[in-house]
Design an enzyme around this catalytic site. Structure first.
Site: not given
Length: 408
Positions: A396, A337, A332, A307, A314, A175, A309, A303
């Site tokens: 990732f 995304h 987003k 999610t 961030e 990403c 976590a 970003h």
């Protein structure tokens, strides 16, 4: 935390054109008006033929309308696939094709690089080819085109249709892919290999994306809510976008790429460092290269995938570096995304903020998470005088990239 090696300020590069095509529409103005009006592009999943038992994944997606009716011109038919269709469509917006042609006139084609990011490239065509194998196990004739069954299909296609002949690279770091293209272009220009670069990224929806992310438990059944206390996962989307980066000539008074920062967590295959160390290092390096302080940044496009976590990590990294006065948001909720295209799309949003004086908020989110800092904003706001805007893209494997844009 480990401190990055100090990066001396580097000469800013001019951004002379940019465009994006997303679920919000085609071109820069479609993005700007949707952000201003807080009109999102997510819709209930209507992509593909469904999964096992003819059941589509229960989720919301950011789908680009009209791609099914936007076949490539006949002379480019061997490149035909959804991803290259979107690349072609995005190249036709905002005069980008004419701007690229002008690059060939002002510089030799060999002096202009093509650096593009993608996460899945044209894997959708490969999925279809395997689903339609002939009885002897071969790809069906209409998909027996090796040129589309590679990660470099996007870069190869765009170089072919633009006539640019400089270095051509496809960046695939999940990403962060189409954010890192700016950094790679800056290095190519700084080293003297080229005078300019066409950068960008394209990613399109496919089964591997939808069901792959769902298998990780990351996809929400509702429109995503970044940084909301009740967030429960992301919404996936598709998009394409491009920008032209070149040396800033004397007196250039437009938009600029002021700094970039990259880091690699190497912490976990799909989870960032819990303290956001890699994210902080990327942001610090970008600020250092731009020669500015964190307090100079007026807008930060996060970003912010929604999610539980990742948003908390961030937000923690941002709070460690920036004052409470910073306006930081995730967009987003507007687009979904868009994976390998997220970097270019959200860089375009940062550039729009610089030009239009609008600071987007965070669509769909209403209940602030007390674990996130005061920098996280849900409502749109006027910017006043905005000199610098920043974009975060984290992939990732801890592939992090932060970019600083500004006005000369």
């Amino acid at each position: 935390m480990p401190q990055p090696q100090p990066s001396p300020p580097t000469p800013a590069l001019a951004i002379t054109a940019y465009t994006a095509t997303t679920a919000l529409g085609r071109g820069r103005d479609a993005q700007a008006s949707a952000l201003r009006d807080r009109r999102g592009g997510l819709r209930r999943n209507d992509f593909g033929d469904g999964a096992v038992g003819d059941q589509r994944l229960d989720c919301w997606i950011g789908r680009v309308g009209g791609l099914e009716d936007a076949a490539l011109p006949a002379e480019h038919a061997r490149w035909e696939c959804r991803n290259n269709r979107l690349a072609w469509l995005a190249l036709q917006q905002d005069g980008m094709a004419a701007q690229v042609a002008d690059l060939c006139t002002r510089y030799r084609p060999e002096r202009v690089a093509v650096v593009l990011g993608t996460s899945t490239a044209s894997i959708g065509a490969t999925e279809e080819a395997y689903a339609r194998l002939t009885p002897d196990g071969a790809f069906p004739p209409d998909l027996d085109r090796p040129i589309v069954h590679t990660v470099h299909s996007l870069g190869h296609f765009v170089q072919h249709v633009t006539g640019l002949r400089g270095p051509c690279a496809t960046v695939a770091t999940a990403c962060s892919s189409s954010a890192k293209v700016f950094a790679q272009a800056a290095r190519l220009i700084g080293a003297g290999f080229v005078d300019a670069a066409l950068v960008g990224g394209v990613d399109t929806l496919c089964g591997s994306v939808l069901f792959g992310f769902n298998s990780l438990g990351l996809v929400s059944s509702a429109p995503c809510r970044p940084f909301d206390a009740g967030r429960d996962g992301l919404s996936l989307g598709e998009a394409g976008g491009f920008a032209i980066v070149e040396r800033a000539g004397p007196g250039h008074a437009g938009l600029r790429l002021c700094g970039h920062g990259e880091s690699s967590d190497a912490h976990h295959m799909s989870t960032p460092h819990p303290e956001g160390l890699g994210a902080q290092m990327a942001m610090q390096a970008a600020l250092a290269r731009a020669g500015i302080d964190a307090a100079d940044v007026g807008y930060l496009n996060l970003h912010g995938t929604a999610t539980p976590a990742n948003d908390a990590v961030e937000a923690r990294a941002v709070a460690a570096l920036f004052p409470d006065t910073l306006h930081a948001s995730s967009t987003k909720g507007w687009t979904g995304h868009t994976l390998g295209a997220a970097g270019i799309v959200e860089s375009v949003f940062a550039l729009i903020a610089l030009e239009d004086g609008l600071l987007p908020g965070t669509l769909n989110s209403h209940a602030p998470d007390p674990a996130c800092g005061a920098q996280i904003r849900f409502d749109n706001a006027p910017s006043g005088t905005l000199r610098y805007a920043m974009n975060n893209s984290f992939g990732f494997g801890g592939n992090n990239c932060s970019l600083v844009f500004g006005r000369a």
